[in-house]
Design a protein around this motif. Structure first.
Motif, PDB file in Angstrom:
ATOM      1  N   TRP A   8       0.722  -1.236   0.069  1.00  0.00           N
ATOM      2  CA  TRP A   8       0.130   0.079  -0.126  1.00  0.00           C
ATOM      3  C   TRP A   8       0.764   1.242  -0.110  1.00  0.00           C
ATOM      4  CZ3 TRP A   8      -4.385  -0.191  -1.840  1.00  0.00           C
ATOM      5  CH2 TRP A   8      -5.140  -0.986  -2.019  1.00  0.00           C
ATOM      6  N   SER A   9       1.975   1.292   0.819  1.00  0.00           N
ATOM      7  CA  SER A   9       2.910   2.345   0.508  1.00  0.00           C
ATOM      8  C   SER A   9       3.465   2.792  -0.939  1.00  0.00           C
ATOM      9  CB  SER A   9       4.072   2.081   1.696  1.00  0.00           C
ATOM     10  OG  SER A   9       3.745   2.066   2.865  1.00  0.00           O
ATOM     11  N   ALA A  10       3.597   1.286  -1.392  1.00  0.00           N
ATOM     12  CA  ALA A  10       4.136   1.744  -2.886  1.00  0.00           C
ATOM     13  C   ALA A  10       2.998   2.129  -3.950  1.00  0.00           C
ATOM     14  CB  ALA A  10       4.672   0.197  -3.394  1.00  0.00           C
ATOM     15  N   PHE A  11       1.977   1.282  -3.725  1.00  0.00           N
ATOM     16  CA  PHE A  11       0.703   1.806  -4.573  1.00  0.00           C
ATOM     17  C   PHE A  11       0.338   3.407  -4.092  1.00  0.00           C
ATOM     18  CE2 PHE A  11      -3.809   2.645  -4.758  1.00  0.00           C
ATOM     19  CZ  PHE A  11      -3.850   2.184  -5.854  1.00  0.00           C
ATOM     20  N   TRP A  12       0.137   3.806  -3.303  1.00  0.00           N
ATOM     21  CA  TRP A  12      -0.011   5.312  -2.963  1.00  0.00           C
ATOM     22  C   TRP A  12       1.092   6.051  -3.512  1.00  0.00           C
ATOM     23  CZ3 TRP A  12      -4.829   6.466  -2.929  1.00  0.00           C
ATOM     24  CH2 TRP A  12      -5.706   5.679  -2.371  1.00  0.00           C
ATOM     25  N   ALA A  13       2.304   5.808  -3.091  1.00  0.00           N
ATOM     26  CA  ALA A  13       3.540   6.590  -3.685  1.00  0.00           C
ATOM     27  C   ALA A  13       3.249   6.594  -5.246  1.00  0.00           C
ATOM     28  CB  ALA A  13       4.969   5.855  -3.171  1.00  0.00           C
ATOM     29  N   PHE A  14       3.017   5.426  -5.950  1.00  0.00           N
ATOM     30  CA  PHE A  14       3.127   5.434  -7.356  1.00  0.00           C
ATOM     31  C   PHE A  14       1.815   6.316  -7.869  1.00  0.00           C
ATOM     32  CE2 PHE A  14       0.911   3.300 -10.909  1.00  0.00           C
ATOM     33  CZ  PHE A  14       2.159   3.274 -11.958  1.00  0.00           C
ATOM     34  N   LEU A  94       9.074  -0.648   6.388  1.00  0.00           N
ATOM     35  CA  LEU A  94       8.249  -1.064   5.443  1.00  0.00           C
ATOM     36  C   LEU A  94       7.797   0.231   4.623  1.00  0.00           C
ATOM     37  CD1 LEU A  94       6.461  -3.862   7.232  1.00  0.00           C
ATOM     38  CD2 LEU A  94       8.064  -4.211   5.429  1.00  0.00           C
ATOM     39  N   ILE A  95       7.457   1.259   5.106  1.00  0.00           N
ATOM     40  CA  ILE A  95       6.937   2.373   4.377  1.00  0.00           C
ATOM     41  C   ILE A  95       7.760   2.949   3.677  1.00  0.00           C
ATOM     42  CG2 ILE A  95       5.813   4.719   5.076  1.00  0.00           C
ATOM     43  CD1 ILE A  95       4.342   3.683   7.557  1.00  0.00           C
ATOM     44  N   GLY A  96       9.027   3.084   4.104  1.00  0.00           N
ATOM     45  CA  GLY A  96      10.197   3.527   3.255  1.00  0.00           C
ATOM     46  C   GLY A  96      10.493   2.788   2.233  1.00  0.00           C
ATOM     47  N   GLY A  97      10.550   1.344   2.440  1.00  0.00           N
ATOM     48  CA  GLY A  97      10.696   0.646   1.189  1.00  0.00           C
ATOM     49  C   GLY A  97       9.441   0.703  -0.038  1.00  0.00           C
ATOM     50  N   GLY A  98       8.555   0.880   0.656  1.00  0.00           N
ATOM     51  CA  GLY A  98       7.165   1.087  -0.128  1.00  0.00           C
ATOM     52  C   GLY A  98       7.371   2.435  -0.937  1.00  0.00           C
ATOM     53  N   LEU A  99       7.765   3.552  -0.275  1.00  0.00           N
ATOM     54  CA  LEU A  99       7.740   4.730  -0.806  1.00  0.00           C
ATOM     55  C   LEU A  99       8.840   4.822  -2.071  1.00  0.00           C
ATOM     56  CD1 LEU A  99       7.759   7.255   2.076  1.00  0.00           C
ATOM     57  CD2 LEU A  99       5.876   6.675   0.339  1.00  0.00           C
ATOM     58  N   LEU A 100      10.058   4.034  -1.744  1.00  0.00           N
ATOM     59  CA  LEU A 100      10.959   4.070  -2.858  1.00  0.00           C
ATOM     60  C   LEU A 100      10.742   3.238  -4.062  1.00  0.00           C
ATOM     61  CD1 LEU A 100      14.788   3.238  -1.945  1.00  0.00           C
ATOM     62  CD2 LEU A 100      13.710   1.948  -3.771  1.00  0.00           C
ATOM     63  N   ILE A 101       9.897   2.137  -3.606  1.00  0.00           N
ATOM     64  CA  ILE A 101       9.481   1.234  -4.941  1.00  0.00           C
ATOM     65  C   ILE A 101       8.541   1.908  -5.567  1.00  0.00           C
ATOM     66  CG2 ILE A 101       8.069  -1.011  -5.278  1.00  0.00           C
ATOM     67  CD1 ILE A 101       9.593  -2.148  -2.825  1.00  0.00           C
ATOM     68  N   PHE A 132      17.902  22.451 -12.027  1.00  0.00           N
ATOM     69  CA  PHE A 132      17.605  21.227 -12.038  1.00  0.00           C
ATOM     70  C   PHE A 132      15.980  21.109 -11.768  1.00  0.00           C
ATOM     71  CE2 PHE A 132      22.177  20.678 -10.779  1.00  0.00           C
ATOM     72  CZ  PHE A 132      22.463  20.263 -11.821  1.00  0.00           C
ATOM     73  N   VAL A 133      15.381  20.083 -12.501  1.00  0.00           N
ATOM     74  CA  VAL A 133      13.899  19.728 -12.119  1.00  0.00           C
ATOM     75  C   VAL A 133      13.833  18.479 -11.558  1.00  0.00           C
ATOM     76  CG1 VAL A 133      13.005  21.519 -13.519  1.00  0.00           C
ATOM     77  CG2 VAL A 133      13.544  19.191 -14.468  1.00  0.00           C
ATOM     78  N   PHE A 134      12.933  17.979 -11.020  1.00  0.00           N
ATOM     79  CA  PHE A 134      12.596  16.560 -10.554  1.00  0.00           C
ATOM     80  C   PHE A 134      10.998  16.468 -10.334  1.00  0.00           C
ATOM     81  CE2 PHE A 134      13.394  19.510  -6.997  1.00  0.00           C
ATOM     82  CZ  PHE A 134      12.348  19.207  -5.801  1.00  0.00           C
ATOM     83  N   ASN A 135      10.867  15.194  -9.894  1.00  0.00           N
ATOM     84  CA  ASN A 135       9.399  14.964  -9.769  1.00  0.00           C
ATOM     85  C   ASN A 135       9.042  14.439  -8.229  1.00  0.00           C
ATOM     86  OD1 ASN A 135       9.802  11.985  -9.926  1.00  0.00           O
ATOM     87  ND2 ASN A 135       9.916  12.455 -11.900  1.00  0.00           N
ATOM     88  N   VAL A 136       7.754  14.060  -7.998  1.00  0.00           N
ATOM     89  CA  VAL A 136       7.255  13.636  -6.960  1.00  0.00           C
ATOM     90  C   VAL A 136       7.903  12.165  -6.439  1.00  0.00           C
ATOM     91  CG1 VAL A 136       5.349  12.914  -5.543  1.00  0.00           C
ATOM     92  CG2 VAL A 136       5.223  14.617  -6.878  1.00  0.00           C
ATOM     93  N   ALA A 137       8.063  11.645  -7.704  1.00  0.00           N
ATOM     94  CA  ALA A 137       8.726  10.127  -7.411  1.00  0.00           C
ATOM     95  C   ALA A 137      10.139  10.123  -6.905  1.00  0.00           C
ATOM     96  CB  ALA A 137       8.695   9.278  -8.826  1.00  0.00           C
ATOM     97  N   ASP A 138      10.954  11.179  -7.305  1.00  0.00           N
ATOM     98  CA  ASP A 138      12.201  11.487  -6.747  1.00  0.00           C
ATOM     99  C   ASP A 138      12.352  11.744  -5.201  1.00  0.00           C
ATOM    100  OD1 ASP A 138      13.260  10.764  -9.438  1.00  0.00           O
ATOM    101  OD2 ASP A 138      13.010  13.218  -9.947  1.00  0.00           O
ATOM    102  N   ILE A 139      11.049  12.225  -4.878  1.00  0.00           N
ATOM    103  CA  ILE A 139      11.101  12.633  -3.483  1.00  0.00           C
ATOM    104  C   ILE A 139      10.759  11.321  -2.826  1.00  0.00           C
ATOM    105  CG2 ILE A 139       9.472  13.815  -1.724  1.00  0.00           C
ATOM    106  CD1 ILE A 139       9.224  16.110  -3.845  1.00  0.00           C
ATOM    107  N   PHE A 140       9.837  10.584  -3.316  1.00  0.00           N
ATOM    108  CA  PHE A 140       9.597   9.445  -2.477  1.00  0.00           C
ATOM    109  C   PHE A 140      10.931   8.380  -2.434  1.00  0.00           C
ATOM    110  CE2 PHE A 140       4.740  10.000  -3.843  1.00  0.00           C
ATOM    111  CZ  PHE A 140       4.592  10.435  -2.481  1.00  0.00           C
ATOM    112  N   ILE A 141      11.712   8.289  -3.672  1.00  0.00           N
ATOM    113  CA  ILE A 141      12.495   7.592  -3.821  1.00  0.00           C
ATOM    114  C   ILE A 141      13.770   8.023  -2.562  1.00  0.00           C
ATOM    115  CG2 ILE A 141      14.655   6.801  -5.249  1.00  0.00           C
ATOM    116  CD1 ILE A 141      12.536   6.925  -7.698  1.00  0.00           C
TER     117      ILE A 141
END
Length: 157
Positions: A8-14, A94-101, A132-141
């Motif tokens: 669920w952490s990965a799902f919501w981050a994605f 687990l939440i951190g791993g989900g955010l990264l994934i 430089f520019v980045f995105n929300v995925a980069d923040i989660f990673i």
């Protein structure tokens, strides 16, 4: 419980990453507007196409570079899942791993659909103009990786 929290952490981050990209790039049309000042001078939406990794490192115009980065991202996701499935990771790990994934998969989808990662966040401050520019995925990673490193619960030997 552990697998669900990771999923669920990965799902919501994605999902948050993909929605943010869709809204800013396609609905707000930042690509054609050039830039949108959100909280000047701190936050500006500025369109970017990243064919490399964070901050444009290892830019590659070739299709091979694109597929190498996709494969590398998927391998990293698999390694994180295997690592977290061993032992007893904390809830925060687990939440951190989900955010990264979730963030990594968000960027993988961009590479599959567009051939590059959509970036749109630009932050500058205090007279320093950040190019430089980045995105929300980069923040989660970044946040997910930091959580995995800092919250592993192991005591130094």
């Amino acid at each position: 419980m552990r697998a669900r929290l990771l999923f669920w952490s990965a799902f919501w981050a994605f999902l948050i990453d993909q929605i943010s990209k869709y809204l800013v790039v396609h609905v707000m049309d930042v690509a054609h507007r050039g830039s949108i000042e959100v909280l000047p001078p701190f936050l500006t939406f500025r369109y970017g196409e990243n064919r490399g990794i964070n901050f444009g490192l290892f830019q590659g115009e070739s299709d091979a570079a694109r597929w190498i980065l996709i494969g590398l991202s998927l391998v990293i996701c698999a390694v994180v899942v295997v690592w977290l499935s061993r032992g007893r990771p904390s809830r925060w790990m687990l939440i951190g791993g989900g955010l990264l994934i979730g963030g990594a998969l968000g960027n993988v989808i961009d590479r599959l659909i567009y051939g590059y990662v959509l970036d749109f966040l630009n932050m500058s401050c205090c007279g320093i103009n950040n190019p430089f520019v980045f995105n929300v995925a980069d923040i989660f990673i970044f946040g997910g990786a930091a959580a995995l490193i800092l919250l592993d619960g192991k005591k130094p030997s």
